[in-house]
Structures are given as C-alpha cells and as structure tokens.
Design a protein around this motif. Structure first.
Motif, PDB file in Angstrom:
ATOM      1  N   UNK A   7       0.897  10.585   1.526  1.00  0.00           N
ATOM      2  CA  UNK A   7       2.086  10.954   2.277  1.00  0.00           C
ATOM      3  C   UNK A   7       3.013   9.743   2.304  1.00  0.00           C
ATOM      4  N   UNK A  13       5.010   8.761   4.442  1.00  0.00           N
ATOM      5  CA  UNK A  13       5.072   8.216   5.811  1.00  0.00           C
ATOM      6  C   UNK A  13       6.311   7.359   6.059  1.00  0.00           C
ATOM      7  N   UNK A  14       7.468   7.880   5.635  1.00  0.00           N
ATOM      8  CA  UNK A  14       8.707   7.217   6.039  1.00  0.00           C
ATOM      9  C   UNK A  14       8.957   7.592   7.499  1.00  0.00           C
ATOM     10  N   UNK A  46       0.826  -1.203   0.000  1.00  0.00           N
ATOM     11  CA  UNK A  46       0.000   0.000   0.000  1.00  0.00           C
ATOM     12  C   UNK A  46       0.865   1.260   0.000  1.00  0.00           C
ATOM     13  N   UNK A  77       0.431   5.636   0.287  1.00  0.00           N
ATOM     14  CA  UNK A  77      -0.473   6.728   0.617  1.00  0.00           C
ATOM     15  C   UNK A  77       0.000   8.016  -0.047  1.00  0.00           C
ATOM     16  N   UNK A  98       7.601  -5.742  10.632  1.00  0.00           N
ATOM     17  CA  UNK A  98       6.258  -5.823  11.215  1.00  0.00           C
ATOM     18  C   UNK A  98       5.700  -7.246  11.076  1.00  0.00           C
ATOM     19  N   UNK A 117      16.002   0.795   6.069  1.00  0.00           N
ATOM     20  CA  UNK A 117      15.190   0.277   7.174  1.00  0.00           C
ATOM     21  C   UNK A 117      13.709   0.568   6.960  1.00  0.00           C
ATOM     22  N   UNK A 155      -3.036   5.278  -2.952  1.00  0.00           N
ATOM     23  CA  UNK A 155      -4.013   6.322  -2.668  1.00  0.00           C
ATOM     24  C   UNK A 155      -3.425   7.693  -2.987  1.00  0.00           C
ATOM     25  N   UNK A 158       8.953   0.183  -0.384  1.00  0.00           N
ATOM     26  CA  UNK A 158       8.398  -0.399   0.840  1.00  0.00           C
ATOM     27  C   UNK A 158       7.128  -1.198   0.514  1.00  0.00           C
ATOM     28  N   UNK A 159       6.311  -0.643  -0.400  1.00  0.00           N
ATOM     29  CA  UNK A 159       5.067  -1.329  -0.750  1.00  0.00           C
ATOM     30  C   UNK A 159       5.347  -2.645  -1.478  1.00  0.00           C
ATOM     31  N   UNK A 211      10.582  -2.095   6.593  1.00  0.00           N
ATOM     32  CA  UNK A 211       9.646  -1.996   7.719  1.00  0.00           C
ATOM     33  C   UNK A 211       8.531  -3.068   7.695  1.00  0.00           C
ATOM     34  N   UNK A 212       7.886  -3.310   6.548  1.00  0.00           N
ATOM     35  CA  UNK A 212       6.844  -4.353   6.542  1.00  0.00           C
ATOM     36  C   UNK A 212       7.392  -5.733   6.923  1.00  0.00           C
TER      37      UNK A 212
END
Lengths: 264, 248
Positions: free
Chosen positions: A97, A99-100, A93, A95, A116, A108, A172, A160-161, A112-113
């Motif tokens: 933004x 959002x790093x 996903x 967005x 997580x 890193x 989005x 990242x996505x 991240x995913x």
C-alpha cells in the motif's frame, strides 16, 4: 546454477546478511506460527535481489526483519556487519500500500521521512522535486494523494523511500495491487531508477516475470517450513528494456522458477 | 451553496405559513404564538430579560464543553497507550453511554449545590462520553499500514501519535465534539430546570409558569442560536486543524 551463486556470494562480503533467521509468532501458545525457519543468505552491496514465493512463505516477514520492524526469534539480520535492532535511517522502504498521508501534498509526503528524522526540510526540497520529476510526477508536487491514480501514488512512494538517499531499499510487493499495464510501467520506472542510483535492493513479489525482469538474483522460498528452495543469478545486462521479456532465455528462466515454485 | 439557499427559502416558507395559520385559525397565543409575536419578545423589557439569562447559560455550556473536550482528549490518549487504563475504563465508558445520564442530574445538585459548579460538572459529564469514545475509536483506527510506515522511517511513539494517529483521528474527534457540544447545552438546561435562579432553562420554566408562551418560544430560539453558535465554532476549529495538517 547454484554453484555460480556461491562464487558470487564469496566474491564480495555481503552487505546484508541473513544468518540462520527463524521467526515464530505467539511462541509457546496454541497459536504458535513459524513464519520463517532457519533461512540464511547474503546480499552484496549494489545487488537487486528478488524473493519469490507463494503467500505465507514468510518472505514479507523476512523483509520486515531487514527493515527492523520485526525481530528474529533466532539468528540475526546484519547490515554492513551491524545487527538490525530497529528501523535505520539509511534504509528506504516501500509497502504494498503506498500509505501516502491523505492530508499532505505529494511533496510533503515525499519529505515525510525527513520530517520524521528531524533533518532540515528545505535542504531536501530540491531533491524531492528531482525525484518526482524522475518518476514523472513533476507537475503533481502540490496535489493531494486522492488526486492521483494508484500507479502515481506508488511512484510517489518510491520517491519517499529514496528521499534520504538510503543505501538499502526494501520493497514489499509494492506493485501487486496495480493492474498489469500500470505494473509494467512501474517496473520500467524502477529499472530506470535502479540504473541511476544502484542501491542494494530487496524486492518481495509473487510475480515470476517481475522478479526476473528487475533483479540481479532471485531467491525462491517455500512455505511451511519456509526455506529457500532456489537461488539463481539473472544474467541480463543493464540497462534492460521490456524487450528482454520476449527472449528465449527470459522465458526459460521464468519456466525454471515456475517449476521450483510448483514443486516447492 | 445551492443547498443552503433551498433550506433558507424553506425556513422562510414555514415561517410565513406558521404566521398565516395562527391568524387564519385564530390560534391562541398561549398555545402557539405567531413568529412575529415571538420576534417582538426580543425588544423592550422581555428582551433585556432574555439577554440577562442567556449569558449564564452560554458561559456554563462553553466551559462545560471545553472541560469535557480536554478531559476526553487526555483520557482517550491514555486509553490508546495504556492497556491497563483501557481495560479498566472502557467497559464503564460504554456502560455510561447506555444509561440515561439525565437521570443523574439531581445527584449533581445534591453533591455540588445549586450554583455554577453543579451545572458545569453535569454539562461536562454529559458531553465527555461522546468525545472520549469517538476519539479513542479514531486513535485506535489509524491505518496500521501508516503506523508501520512511520515506524519504518524511524518515527518515535510520540511522532506516530502526532503525525499519524492524531491526524487520522481528527475527523472522529470533531464528530465527537459536535455531539458533545449539543450534550453540554442539554446538560446546562437540565441543570437550570432543576435548580437555578437564572439562565435560559430557568427562564423557560418561569415563563411557562406565567403562561407567557411567546417568552418561552423566544428563549428556545436563543437556545437554538446558542447551540448553532457553538456548533459553528467547532466546525471552524475543525477547518483550522485540517488546514494545519494540510499544510504539512
């Protein structure tokens, strides 16, 4: 044009199915807001679909429901037959933004995913570096987000996505906060990535040109009641280049969509 | 670095001026002792007196502050995750911020006696509020986009806390801790002013009653050093925590 879409939808079992979805916020209160009313469509595997519409037409809400971040009030969103009840691992996903996380390096953040989802981080280092190289951030793996431009941050967010190699990518309005030139660059980068990976993609935008340039198919939504007013295939073969934007066909499709939005 | 040099030079300049003025105007030691006279207090009998009284103040300040930090983190976390806890506590936390807490010091003596515990509890009480309010604000202020991003990749509530909310709140937490550290030392000194038979607060009162202004000043210097020392430890801890998060 709508006839060919029906054929397309019938031709292959939709990978993602939005079935009579309605979303009402604050139901039963004086602040009741119907964000999406009875929307249905299917996305075949490997298709890149853009949803185009004015702000407030519920297109982002639809995406959040596909991502499992919101639940429909009525109806269901299914992926590969299974109803989406929460975020799933094989959905990537992006967005508006990037959002790093500012305290992490670019590498890193891309990983991240993986962190997580408690997957073995070191198995994904190689892939993260490859993805970063693919979007032109090969030399920035160890930089912090504040050292990157807006466009570069969004490139990192693409990586990242994609890090978990998802089968579905939800976007989005990922480029709407960028300047026109950077946006063109990122559209080009995304086309390139799409060419190589061929995932199923849903792209939310209010830029007609961007939607037509990137997509196999464009859905136009209207607001209040939020419903689908048009659903057309975009016939340009891939790989595509910026040059198609100057073709008469491209301009005609854009004009057609603009008319739909204006009358919507 | 350059800022530090200028500040250091300014301090030396003020000390020289202070020293010169006390001699030039023959200011009595009782009113304002010269820096050299204050420095002299750290030697000999009075030096030992200062050292003996520094220890209890330091222990109470650090333990009161540590308890406040722990309590503050627990309460702020509970407030973020429980609406009932937040709605019950928040108005009172704000109310307590507003009232002059120092006025409550005698009550602590009444309740907990004249020993360690009353001063420890009062220091904790003083230092708790800035910490809990800062951290609660920080945890609530974590960017909603980042929280949503973490959830979208399958983050659990615990992961959203440890990976997003807490790191975003670290700056707030340490801002609260820096104020809390100062509050703790104020709490202990107030406690020592009221009832104590040792500690730097006690020493200041005792030396004042004997008109020993150089000793009063020397004790104040030690209090400043103590405050700076604890502040420094908080800054050090902040750097370490930031490095942990920077390391991913």
């Amino acid at each position: 044009m709508s006839g060919s879409v029906a054929q397309l939808a019938e031709a292959s079992e939709p990978y993602l199915a939005v079935e009579s979805v309605q979303k009402v916020y604050n139901a039963g209160t004086s602040h009741e807001l119907e964000a999406v009313s009875d929307v249905s469509f299917g996305v075949p595997s490997g298709q890149f679909l853009s949803i185009l519409g004015p702000s407030g037409c519920g297109k982002s809400t639809l995406l959040m429901m596909a991502g499992g971040l919101e639940q429909p009030t009525r109806g269901a969103v299914r992926i590969a037959g299974a109803p989406v009840t929460g975020p799933r691992r094989s959905t990537g996903i992006m967005f508006q933004d990037p959002t790093l996380l500012p305290w992490k390096t670019v590498l890193e953040n891309v990983l991240f995913p993986i962190r997580i989802q408690r997957l073995p981080l070191k198995d994904y280092h190689q892939r993260a570096h490859e993805l970063l190289a693919m979007v032109g951030l090969g030399d920035f793996a160890n930089k912090k987000p504040h050292q990157l431009s807006g466009g570069m941050k969004q490139r990192a967010a693409i990586c990242r996505a994609l890090i978990t190699d998802p089968d579905l990518l939800l976007m989005d309005e990922p480029f709407s906060a960028l300047d026109a030139l950077t946006r063109d660059e990122l559209n080009d980068a995304l086309l390139d990535i799409w060419q190589r990976t061929r995932k199923t993609g849903i792209f939310i935008t209010h830029s007609i040109r961007e939607a037509v340039f990137l997509s196999d198919r464009v859905i136009v939504m209207d607001r209040r009641p939020s419903r689908i007013v048009d659903d057309i295939p975009i016939p340009f073969p891939r790989p595509r280049s910026m040059a198609i934007q100057d073709s008469k066909e491209f301009v005609d499709i854009c004009a057609h969509l603009r008319g739909k939005i204006a009358h919507a | 670095m350059r800022d530090n040099t200028i500040a250091g030079l300014a301090a030396i300049g003020v000390l020289i001026l202070w020293e010169a003025l006390t001699y030039a105007f023959q200011i009595p030691e009782l009113m304002l002792p010269a820096p050299s006279v204050i420095a002299g207090e750290f030697a000999g009998e009075s030096g030992r007196l200062i050292l003996a009284n520094t220890w209890p103040t330091a222990v109470q300040t650090v333990s009161g502050f540590a308890a406040a930090a722990l309590l503050g983190i627990v309460v702020a976390t509970a407030m973020v995750y429980s609406d009932i806890v937040r709605e019950t506590l928040y108005p009172y936390l704000v109310a307590f911020q507003v009232i002059p807490k120092i006025a409550l010091a005698p009550l602590f003596v009444l309740w907990l006696g004249i020993g360690f515990w009353s001063r420890f509890a009062f220091a904790t009480f003083m230092s708790f509020f800035p910490i809990v309010i800062a951290l609660a604000a920080g945890l609530k202020d974590a960017r909603p986009e980042a929280v949503r991003m973490c959830a979208a990749f399958g983050g659990t509530k615990a992961q959203i806390f440890s990976q997003i909310r807490f790191p975003y709140a670290v700056g707030y937490l340490f801002a609260g801790l820096k104020i809390g550290a100062t509050m703790s030392i104020i709490g202990v000194v107030i406690g020592e002013f009221i009832t104590a038979d040792r500690g730097l607060g006690y020493l200041i009162l005792w030396a004042t009653s004997r008109s020993d202004t150089p000793l009063v000043m020397a004790a104040i210097v030690v209090l400043c050093a103590l405050g700076l020392g604890i502040y420094g430890l908080v800054v050090l801890a902040e750097r370490m925590v930031n490095r942990v998060y920077a390391g991913g």
